[in-house]
Design a protein around this motif. Structure first.
Motif, mmCIF file in Angstrom:
data_model
loop_
_atom_site.group_PDB
_atom_site.id
_atom_site.type_symbol
_atom_site.label_atom_id
_atom_site.label_comp_id
_atom_site.label_asym_id
_atom_site.label_seq_id
_atom_site.Cartn_x
_atom_site.Cartn_y
_atom_site.Cartn_z
ATOM 1 N N ASP A 62 32.207 44.238 29.153
ATOM 2 C CA ASP A 62 33.271 44.689 30.060
ATOM 3 C C ASP A 62 34.521 45.051 29.255
ATOM 4 N N TRP A 63 34.868 44.208 28.285
ATOM 5 C CA TRP A 63 36.015 44.507 27.423
ATOM 6 C C TRP A 63 35.793 45.806 26.660
ATOM 7 N N GLN A 66 36.379 48.813 28.722
ATOM 8 C CA GLN A 66 37.796 49.038 28.995
ATOM 9 C C GLN A 66 38.509 49.594 27.768
ATOM 10 N N LYS A 175 41.940 40.030 22.544
ATOM 11 C CA LYS A 175 41.452 41.279 21.991
ATOM 12 C C LYS A 175 42.328 42.424 22.489
ATOM 13 N N LEU A 177 43.449 45.917 24.168
ATOM 14 C CA LEU A 177 42.987 46.714 25.296
ATOM 15 C C LEU A 177 43.589 48.106 25.218
#
Length: 465
Positions: A62-63, A66, A175, A177
């Protein structure tokens, strides 16, 4: 703490593939695709040392989607081909549609399942990727990613995966984004109208350029004719068979894919390449040819050469640039010594550096993209089809992890546009990972072919010992 190396790579991933439109070549492959015969789909199999925690794996994916906006975007076509297709955010993006997990008994079953996944066409109204985490047996695991060429070619796919992976097993709490969260939308009618306006605006300049070129040709007609004839001869050499196709690798339906994977220490292959005066790319081609030579000998079908598709550097001087084109060579099968075979392959590839028409498909793509899709599909079928495609890709140079699981191998299984097999060698640390997609309808003895390739790989890694 997050390592500086990870932060740098993740920052690069955030800016990966941010163009709004498909390139001319991507558009041609997208519009002319006839799945699976003219498929533009690649599959990557990543071997992991353990099954990662599923919730952590989902969160990491998911990260990644994105961070890399392209993974949440779909292709939107104009209602008429006056403009290139463009990328648009998918308003209904659902990670659960693109990512799932399954359990299999062993690696052989996993590869069979991966081949079936690759054969299924994409829903072209959604983002063009699909991932499956396979829990293999009691402890092992593998991640299978299917991705369309419009989203990323094999090189781009390996680069993206390498950028998104971590250099450590433990969880990274913070992390980076993506900065821009503005929704990007595209309308098929507006795209077509905008393309038509752009055509009208550029018409005077295009007409002036055409008149100028006609004037130059009229001033020097002999030179213009000679140049056109040389270019035409180059096109003819590039689109016709470099060697007769093998009768032992027929018939080819393109509808039955079998995935094979092999690996070996990387340095011995590099040493063989150096001894033959070539590159690792040349050694990979020589390896596949050696395996095919053994296979033909087993089948009592002796051949001295067969057509092979390779990458050729467009920088011409060497193979160190980043711009490549595909071309055919006559692949030697009768040369038993791997070093001599590498030298012969190097000579074949160097001879292509003088061809004027290496970029003919890129030059023709913008014109073909304005015509009905079947025209592009027919044009792609006019070129001679090789018996094998071979390419080499750089993977992660050091240890990498996915949600705490160590990456042990990365295998790229490319599409089969008429070929009997596609082979891709990926460098992962000090290991050479060879993935082979085989048209099972063209190979009568799949187990025999795998044995022949494994025997040749063992031979090449022992040459310098």
């Amino acid at each position: 703490m997050t390592s500086a190396e990870d932060l740098e790579r993740w920052g690069g991933a955030a800016t990966w593939s941010t163009g709004s439109e498909l390139t001319s070549m991507q558009t041609l492959l997208w519009r002319a695709e006839r799945h699976p015969v003219q498929s533009s789909t690649s599959t990557v199999v990543i071997d992991l040392d353990r099954a990662p925690d599923w919730k952590r794996f989902v969160a990491a994916t998911d990260w990644g989607t994105q961070l890399v906006r392209r993974l949440r975007q779909r292709v939107v076509d104009p209602v008429v081909p006056t403009a290139s297709p463009t990328w648009s955010d998918d308003p209904t993006f659902d990670l659960a549609y693109h990512l799932r997990r399954e359990r299999v008994a062993d690696r052989e079953e996993m590869l069979a399942q991966a081949a079936q996944i690759a054969l299924r066409p994409f829903d072209r109204s959604r983002p063009l990727w699909e991932g499956v985490l396979f829990e293999v047996g009691e402890e092992g695991a593998a991640y299978v990613l299917k991705i369309h060429h419009a989203l990323a070619d094999p090189l781009g796919t390996v680069q993206l995966l390498s950028m998104l992976q971590s250099s450590r097993r433990t969880h990274t709490a913070r992390k980076p984004l993506a900065d821009d969260d503005t929704f990007v939308a595209a309308d098929p009618v507006e795209l077509a109208v905008a393309g038509l306006r752009a055509d009208v605006t550029s018409l005077p300049e295009a007409a002036a350029t055409a008149l100028r070129n006609l004037g130059l040709a009229a001033a020097r007609p002999q030179s213009a004719v000679a140049s056109a004839l040389r270019y035409g001869a180059s096109v003819r050499r590039l689109v016709t068979h470099a060697a007769p196709p093998s009768p032992a690798l027929t018939p080819r339906t393109g509808r039955m894919w079998t995935f094979l994977t092999l690996d070996a220490p990387l340095e011995p292959l590099r040493a063989v390449a150096r001894q033959g005066g070539g590159t690792l790319d040349d050694a990979a081609v020589a390896l596949v040819l050696g395996g095919l030579g053994r296979y033909h000998a087993r089948r009592d079908s002796p051949l001295t050469e067969l057509p092979v598709a390779v990458r050729v550097s467009l920088d011409r001087a060497d193979d160190l640039g980043n711009r490549f084109a595909g071309a055919l060579i006559s692949g030697p099968l009768a040369i038993e010594d791997p070093v001599d075979r590498v030298a012969a392959v190097r000579g074949e590839i160097l001879s292509l550096h003088t061809e004027r028409a290496l970029t003919v498909l890129d030059a023709a793509a913008p014109v073909m993209n304005r015509l009905p899709a079947f025209v592009g599909a027919s044009a792609l079928r006019t070129a001679a089809v090789p018996d094998a495609f071979v390419l080499t890709l750089p993977g992660p140079p050091r240890k990498r992890y996915m949600a705490g699981a160590e990456v042990r191998g990365m295998y790229v299984l490319g599409p089969l546009p008429g070929a009997a097999l596609t082979a891709c060698l990926v460098t992962v640390g000090d290991t050479a990972c060879l993935g082979i997609n085989v048209d099972a309808s063209a190979v009568a003895d799949l187990a025999g072919l795998e044995e022949c390739l494994a025997e040749e790989l063992a031979t090449m890694t022992q040459v310098v010992e």
